[in-house]
Motif scaffolding. Structure first.
Motif, PDB file in Angstrom:
ATOM      1  N   THR A 180       0.798  -1.538  -0.156  1.00  0.00           N
ATOM      2  CA  THR A 180      -0.105   0.391  -0.154  1.00  0.00           C
ATOM      3  C   THR A 180       0.800   1.255  -0.026  1.00  0.00           C
ATOM      4  O   THR A 180       1.652   1.022   0.323  1.00  0.00           O
ATOM      5  CB  THR A 180      -0.475  -0.597   1.352  1.00  0.00           C
ATOM      6  N   GLU A 181      -0.036   2.507  -0.407  1.00  0.00           N
ATOM      7  CA  GLU A 181       0.661   3.540  -0.645  1.00  0.00           C
ATOM      8  C   GLU A 181       1.550   3.949   1.400  1.00  0.00           C
ATOM      9  O   GLU A 181       0.470   3.948   2.221  1.00  0.00           O
ATOM     10  CB  GLU A 181       0.245   4.888  -1.345  1.00  0.00           C
ATOM     11  N   ILE A 185       1.021   6.140   3.889  1.00  0.00           N
ATOM     12  CA  ILE A 185       0.449   7.770   4.806  1.00  0.00           C
ATOM     13  C   ILE A 185       0.159   8.847   5.233  1.00  0.00           C
ATOM     14  O   ILE A 185       1.689   8.682   5.785  1.00  0.00           O
ATOM     15  CB  ILE A 185      -1.038   6.695   6.001  1.00  0.00           C
ATOM     16  N   THR A 186       0.697  10.115   4.172  1.00  0.00           N
ATOM     17  CA  THR A 186       1.926  11.244   4.914  1.00  0.00           C
ATOM     18  C   THR A 186       0.332  11.915   5.488  1.00  0.00           C
ATOM     19  O   THR A 186      -0.968  11.847   5.472  1.00  0.00           O
ATOM     20  CB  THR A 186       1.704  11.809   3.812  1.00  0.00           C
ATOM     21  N   ALA A 229      -0.498  15.167   4.512  1.00  0.00           N
ATOM     22  CA  ALA A 229      -1.326  15.501   3.406  1.00  0.00           C
ATOM     23  C   ALA A 229      -2.984  14.551   3.030  1.00  0.00           C
ATOM     24  O   ALA A 229      -3.681  15.527   2.986  1.00  0.00           O
ATOM     25  CB  ALA A 229      -0.378  15.922   2.849  1.00  0.00           C
ATOM     26  N   ASP A 230      -2.433  13.399   3.351  1.00  0.00           N
ATOM     27  CA  ASP A 230      -3.479  12.778   3.270  1.00  0.00           C
ATOM     28  C   ASP A 230      -4.437  12.757   4.277  1.00  0.00           C
ATOM     29  O   ASP A 230      -5.873  12.332   3.444  1.00  0.00           O
ATOM     30  CB  ASP A 230      -3.113  11.334   2.734  1.00  0.00           C
ATOM     31  N   ASP A 231      -4.058  12.385   5.461  1.00  0.00           N
ATOM     32  CA  ASP A 231      -5.018  12.357   7.124  1.00  0.00           C
ATOM     33  C   ASP A 231      -5.075  13.199   7.493  1.00  0.00           C
ATOM     34  O   ASP A 231      -3.925  13.618   8.326  1.00  0.00           O
ATOM     35  CB  ASP A 231      -4.279  10.977   7.128  1.00  0.00           C
ATOM     36  N   GLY A 235       6.510  10.879   5.748  1.00  0.00           N
ATOM     37  CA  GLY A 235       6.110  10.867   4.623  1.00  0.00           C
ATOM     38  C   GLY A 235       6.560   9.389   4.178  1.00  0.00           C
ATOM     39  O   GLY A 235       5.198   8.940   3.196  1.00  0.00           O
ATOM     40  N   GLN A 236       6.578   8.642   5.251  1.00  0.00           N
ATOM     41  CA  GLN A 236       6.768   7.227   4.769  1.00  0.00           C
ATOM     42  C   GLN A 236       5.791   6.094   5.930  1.00  0.00           C
ATOM     43  O   GLN A 236       6.028   4.727   5.676  1.00  0.00           O
ATOM     44  CB  GLN A 236       7.887   6.435   4.390  1.00  0.00           C
ATOM     45  N   SER A 295       2.986   3.493   6.883  1.00  0.00           N
ATOM     46  CA  SER A 295       2.133   2.449   6.956  1.00  0.00           C
ATOM     47  C   SER A 295       0.991   2.789   7.629  1.00  0.00           C
ATOM     48  O   SER A 295       0.479   2.775   8.373  1.00  0.00           O
ATOM     49  CB  SER A 295       2.788   1.192   6.977  1.00  0.00           C
TER      50      SER A 295
END
Length: 69
Positions: A2-3, A5-6, A8-10, A53-54, A56
């Motif tokens: 999976t990508e 999670i940053t 900015a995403d959450d 920014g890495q 999980s």
């Protein structure tokens, strides 16, 4: 895989990090404890990848659960 999670995403994760940032630093052992079993040591390994920014989903879940406890 999976990508990551940053922040900015959450926005909830970003808010949690902002709240943690308001606490006093790890040098305040009355809050964080000392040594390998200190609070900071227990979730620092999950916090570092998130801040880089890495993170999980497992890192985010672990951090959230630990902070809530």
């Amino acid at each position: 895989m999976t990508e990551p999670i940053t922040l900015a995403d959450d926005p909830d994760l970003a808010h949690l990090i902002d709240l943690l940032d308001m606490l006093r630093g790890p040098e305040v052992t009355q809050l964080w404890g000392e040594g390998d079993h200190s609070i900071g040591k227990k979730f620092a390994s999950r916090l570092r990848p998130i801040l880089n920014g890495q993170g999980s989903a497992q890192d985010v879940d672990y951090l959230a659960v630990y902070v809530l406890k």
